[in-house]
Write a protein that holds these residues in place. Structure first.
Motif, short mmCIF file in Angstrom:
data_model
loop_
_atom_site.label_atom_id
_atom_site.label_comp_id
_atom_site.label_asym_id
_atom_site.label_seq_id
_atom_site.Cartn_x
_atom_site.Cartn_y
_atom_site.Cartn_z
N LYS A 1 0.84 -1.21 0.00
CA LYS A 1 0.00 0.00 0.00
C LYS A 1 0.86 1.25 0.00
O LYS A 1 0.57 2.23 -0.69
CB LYS A 1 -0.94 0.02 1.22
CG LYS A 1 -2.12 -0.88 1.07
CD LYS A 1 -3.07 -0.33 0.02
CE LYS A 1 -4.27 -1.23 -0.10
NZ LYS A 1 -5.06 -0.89 -1.29
N VAL A 2 1.93 1.22 0.80
CA VAL A 2 2.85 2.37 0.85
C VAL A 2 3.43 2.64 -0.54
O VAL A 2 3.41 3.77 -1.03
CB VAL A 2 3.97 2.13 1.88
CG1 VAL A 2 5.09 3.15 1.72
CG2 VAL A 2 3.42 2.16 3.30
N LYS A 3 3.89 1.58 -1.17
CA LYS A 3 4.47 1.73 -2.52
C LYS A 3 3.43 2.26 -3.51
O LYS A 3 3.73 3.10 -4.35
CB LYS A 3 5.01 0.39 -3.01
CG LYS A 3 6.29 -0.02 -2.34
CD LYS A 3 6.74 -1.36 -2.91
CE LYS A 3 8.08 -1.77 -2.37
NZ LYS A 3 8.54 -3.06 -2.94
N GLU A 4 2.21 1.74 -3.40
CA GLU A 4 1.14 2.16 -4.29
C GLU A 4 0.85 3.66 -4.12
O GLU A 4 0.70 4.39 -5.10
CB GLU A 4 -0.11 1.34 -3.96
CG GLU A 4 -1.32 1.63 -4.79
CD GLU A 4 -2.52 0.80 -4.34
OE1 GLU A 4 -3.59 1.39 -4.15
OE2 GLU A 4 -2.36 -0.42 -4.15
N ILE A 5 0.78 4.11 -2.89
CA ILE A 5 0.47 5.53 -2.62
C ILE A 5 1.63 6.43 -3.04
O ILE A 5 1.42 7.51 -3.59
CB ILE A 5 0.10 5.73 -1.14
CG1 ILE A 5 -1.25 5.07 -0.86
CG2 ILE A 5 0.08 7.21 -0.78
CD1 ILE A 5 -1.61 4.99 0.61
N LEU A 6 2.86 5.98 -2.78
CA LEU A 6 4.00 6.83 -3.06
C LEU A 6 4.52 6.71 -4.49
O LEU A 6 5.35 7.52 -4.91
CB LEU A 6 5.15 6.53 -2.08
CG LEU A 6 4.87 6.91 -0.63
CD1 LEU A 6 6.04 6.52 0.25
CD2 LEU A 6 4.56 8.38 -0.50
N SER A 7 4.06 5.74 -5.25
CA SER A 7 4.62 5.52 -6.59
C SER A 7 4.51 6.74 -7.51
O SER A 7 5.44 7.00 -8.25
CB SER A 7 4.01 4.28 -7.25
OG SER A 7 2.64 4.46 -7.45
N PRO A 8 3.41 7.51 -7.50
CA PRO A 8 3.38 8.69 -8.37
C PRO A 8 4.43 9.73 -7.97
O PRO A 8 4.88 10.51 -8.79
CB PRO A 8 1.99 9.26 -8.20
CG PRO A 8 1.19 8.21 -7.53
CD PRO A 8 2.16 7.31 -6.83
N VAL A 9 4.81 9.71 -6.69
CA VAL A 9 5.76 10.70 -6.18
C VAL A 9 7.18 10.32 -6.55
O VAL A 9 8.03 11.14 -6.82
CB VAL A 9 5.64 10.81 -4.63
CG1 VAL A 9 6.63 11.80 -4.07
CG2 VAL A 9 4.23 11.22 -4.26
N GLN A 10 7.46 9.01 -6.59
CA GLN A 10 8.83 8.55 -6.82
C GLN A 10 9.28 8.75 -8.24
O GLN A 10 8.58 8.77 -9.17
CB GLN A 10 8.95 7.06 -6.46
CG GLN A 10 8.81 6.83 -4.99
CD GLN A 10 8.88 5.34 -4.63
OE1 GLN A 10 8.68 4.47 -5.45
NE2 GLN A 10 9.17 5.08 -3.38
#
Length: 119
Positions: free
Chosen positions: A110-119
């Protein structure tokens, strides 16, 4: 990327910290809502993982006060998987809600999913 875990159960916060650090996230921990809110407001975090039932301010109150000043993505955790808690979390601006017990790997996903647009 930096993550804040606000969770009063030390076992859970340490386990999440281990899993998240394996994925190269920097992780800070607060063990109650009061300290968590202070940290969240005074430092930059890319995401906050926030338990609902805690001493001091509960997760709902922390998120409500945080949203007055910041829009940091937040994942709410709760041992009570009631729909009203999930709805309240989302209405206050949480990005997701995860019921306990949970798999630490699922939280990392979930963390990766939420932060993926930011990375």
């Amino acid at each position: 990327m930096k993550i804040l875990i606000v969770e009063d159960e030390v076992r859970i916060s340490k386990l999440l910290k281990i899993y998240l650090e394996r994925e190269h996230y920097m992780v800070d921990i607060a063990d109650n809502g009061n300290d968590g809110l202070i940290q969240a407001l005074n430092e930059h975090y890319d995401l906050i993982i926030l338990d609902i039932l805690m001493p001091g301010k509960d997760g709902f109150k922390v998120l409500e006060e945080l949203r007055k000043e910041k829009d940091t993505p937040a994942i709410m955790l709760s041992a009570k998987a009631e729909q009203k808690d999930q709805l309240q979390s989302l209405n206050l601006g949480a990005n997701d809600f995860i019921a306990k017990p949970f798999s630490p790997g699922a939280v990392v996903s979930k963390v990766k999913e939420i932060l993926s647009p930011v990375q």
